[in-house]
Scaffold this active site. Structure first.
Site: not given
Lengths: 300, 300, 300, 300
Positions: B242-245, B217
């Site tokens: 998925d954020l940063d996933q 994040g």
């Protein structure tokens, strides 16, 4: 072997009998270094190493570590500390003198996996850890043979969630009996109670098998494998009440790739854990660490 | 400058005009390598590099990357792919041929900070990135001068949470117009919509300014400073919903200490981000990456 | 661009106008730190950073670097140096004050390969090199465009073994005219005469493209390839009369393997050279280096 | 302890009883991979790992290492090698099959300093070195206790320049008696005669305590200190007649600084030596190394 090691400790005491260290933390203001160095000079102490740091950007706190040689230090110890009160008050210092002839006494806690314990024993035998490893406590019998072969008392205390309080009573009794200064959790897989932790502020060092804050908690290698990271790490920190949230002392990593499964991550991880923990313990023993607001200043 | 670079691309095309690459993922079983290498031999293709990997321990999936030389490759392309169908079906393969004469076309998205963009341009000018950087899109004007000086079209499209859909419409239009194969988010600080991401599976590469999964994040350097970590890192990954996933391609770290404030962490971080992103882009362009179950196999 | 950079230099001068640094080397004895810190305190200077080192084991030489803040420093400069004479004589010091408002002036010498020059320009534009890059001298025209685009004068002086003396006359003239404090050989492939070197003691920094003392002299990457090393490196050092024998400031390495040919070694090497030279120059500019008996003490 | 280790070796033999490896070096030409993989497929061998390399730029030599699983391998060994002759002749191969059920037998030579020996023993006990450490030969008694406690025969053979031939006669006798496949010089400070070396081509691994070719010969740490290097290293290589000139297998380095004296360089160096030697030995035991023209191709 045992004889050799006790010789080692005695050699340390002799080599460093006139060596003192002073750690200070205080609000930043002009004149601190002048006052401290003048004080040491007037008391016949010669500065052999000095490091300082100030947090210019956040309210101005000043930290300094001074290592000095002073003839007949043991006799002057009381006077030195008494005389220092004046400076300490003037600058509102938190301060601490330590003395080379007082070798810190360490207890190592270990579970089944021996690699971190063995590294500490290795470094200690090589004369790289300035401590007396006074006892080893384990909830498994596995390491008894190697520990006792070095002449170190080994205490087997089975531990589980259920008997945590009783176990800690036994442990506290031993720590008191052996006059322990430092507790090292060398992959000791049990959680300590808040009371136990509170009784040893900045005096319990743990090794966590991940690059914190990634993979806080259990099974970090399994989770690292799942996530597909390209580096794995280990973190040594002081233990506080928050799980894996204490002040970080040292971290390191190694490169891995898609060929590494959980087993090989653990194998690589063990070599990182060994050296990260050994460094952190060494720096603590040499009084190189100041804890401030859940972070460490490490003068290494 | 521009002339030089277009020469560069033409030189690539000539040097690699007979170079092909084959990426395969399939259930593991005996005979795959024999079948593939026999196929290539019979089609006059000489293997110049080959890497394979199989997940012995988890159900047995097999991955291979073969790079080959084949005279008159461009003429044979259709036949090659048609003939390969038989093997592909027999072994239930996911497979992909790529050809050296098809230079991938890249769009770079950037915001205010230019360091990642500049590193890509530098590597590209040095002949280390086998691509045509076809355009740069930014929500700031800052990088226009340097981009245009290299003869690359620069599009300024102001972006915010509010106008995300309209902005993406313009961007998609440009990507189509310029026939883009790869999108690189070189510190592009806007979040993409799920539709945009879904339209480019494993074709958007992002650089995240932390060692993921630590500090997922916003504001990772600020949080790294707060936590007092002793290493900071950067992570390049394919973008998913998925954020940063998304699947991690590459990570690296550097050592920091208590003297480093947020500013110096950012400065150190920039040099990590530069090289981590450049490596990931390079490997993608050379078809060295296979994505499998949110992880990458990188044959480098 | 030029305007921006001159702003940068002015910003440095303003930010550091009250910042001074003191470098001292002297025989070790008690009381040095006390005397120096008392002196600075009495002159209204507040120590913001201090590092010291003493060669306990070899005759006892003491080195210290003190960075301090002092209001109205520019006005006090003369008095400070005059008053310091007494301490300096008492402790037999070699000493040097430098002042933040005096930004060092740097000349960069470069040949055909621009990567080291470009890295220095990049770091400089980013505000990481506290210097005024006053001119660039080259025996090739290649870098003229990029240098002049930043508003820096570029001098093309063809050089060879034959005309070495005349070339150096022109160079010396320019160094004098531009009041140069530091000469950086950013892959300048010409050898300097003993006279030229002798005129600039500890003020010429070179980058050598190997991990010295391995591969002293010409063609280090070719020789590294021949020897089959698994790591290649670069070394930044002060130039002395002995080829590649001057005091080493910084070194770094990267891992290579049997797949790397001479070309790829050179490519990897360039990235090492860039960062090793940039670090060495930065430390020199911040007065972090003391040269003693052909070795450097680097307080970084 | 001994029981455990012999169990370990038996476990290796069982785990790898159907595992074979094939190393090939030959002139590069089309069809090699196809022929080899077809051969293995037809003989019921499934490729589990494969790496190849060809020297495109210098006359075209091709190298490949294939690891395969083959049921009832021990029974097929003779047939496999007999049948392979045809391919080998066709492509003019130098080739070698090895078999997982044949655990290589290693002799470790050591002098006074035990750290490299101890690391090998540690890795071996952990199951990371696929070998039977059959005996240890030393010119000092120091390591006898630890070696014998693991059930390994220890032979004390005093050695000096004067009695080199006689000593080597005894050593050769022991190597023959114990059917030794690999000799590891784990800081064995004696020089071997050309005859001894010639009798064991690419089968003696040495650890040199510097980053070769820097500091060839004696006292590398002393000379590194004198030169003021900022990194120190270690090199593992096959022994040839030229002192410290044999094919390099692995190297590594660590950062040092002006505070490090000869003693601390040695201490840091020991940890580099340990891991560099252990890696080289591991790769040799897993048949990952091909020697070609005084260089190594390492398929790791």
């Amino acid at each position: 072997m045992k004889t050799f090691i006790k010789d080692n400790i005695q050699a340390f005491q002799e080599q460093y009998q006139d060596r003192g260290r002073l750690l200070i933390s205080c609000p930043d203001q002009p004149g601190i270094v002048a006052a401290v160095s003048q004080f040491l000079f007037e008391h016949g102490a010669n500065i052999v190493e000095s490091s300082q740091y100030s947090t210019n950007h956040e309210g101005g706190r000043f930290f300094i570590r001074v290592e000095f040689e002073c003839e007949q230090l043991k006799k002057k110890e009381g006077q030195l500390e008494a005389d220092f009160q004046e400076i300490a008050q003037k600058f509102d210092m938190r301060w601490n003198f330590t003395y080379g002839y007082h070798i810190k006494r360490t207890a190592v806690f270990v579970s089944k996996e021996p690699h971190c314990l063995l590294e500490l024993l290795w470094e200690w035998q090589s004369g790289d850890l300035m401590t007396d490893i006074a006892l080893v406590i384990s909830n498994h019998e596995d390491s008894r043979e190697v520990v006792e072969s070095l002449g170190i008392p080994f205490y087997y205390i089975p531990a589980s969630k259920e008997n945590r309080r009783e176990v800690e009573q036994q442990q506290l009794q031993l720590l008191k009996e052996y006059k322990i200064d430092l507790i090292v959790l060398a992959r000791y897989m049990q959680i300590l109670t808040p009371d136990f932790v509170a009784a040893h502020p900045s005096r319990i060092i743990n090794i966590h098998h991940s690059f914190l804050p990634a993979f806080v908690g259990a099974k970090p290698y399994e989770r690292a494998y799942e996530r597909g990271v390209k580096l794995i790490g280990a973190t040594s920190h002081y233990v506080t009440d928050d799980l894996d949230q204490g002040p970080i002392i040292e971290q390191d990593i190694e490169r891995v790739n898609h060929r590494d499964n959980v087993e090989s991550l653990k194998k690589i991880g063990r070599s990182i854990e060994r050296r990260v923990l050994a460094r952190a313990v060494k720096w603590h023993l040499e009084d190189r660490i100041i804890v401030h607001q859940n972070k460490t200043i490490v003068f290494n």
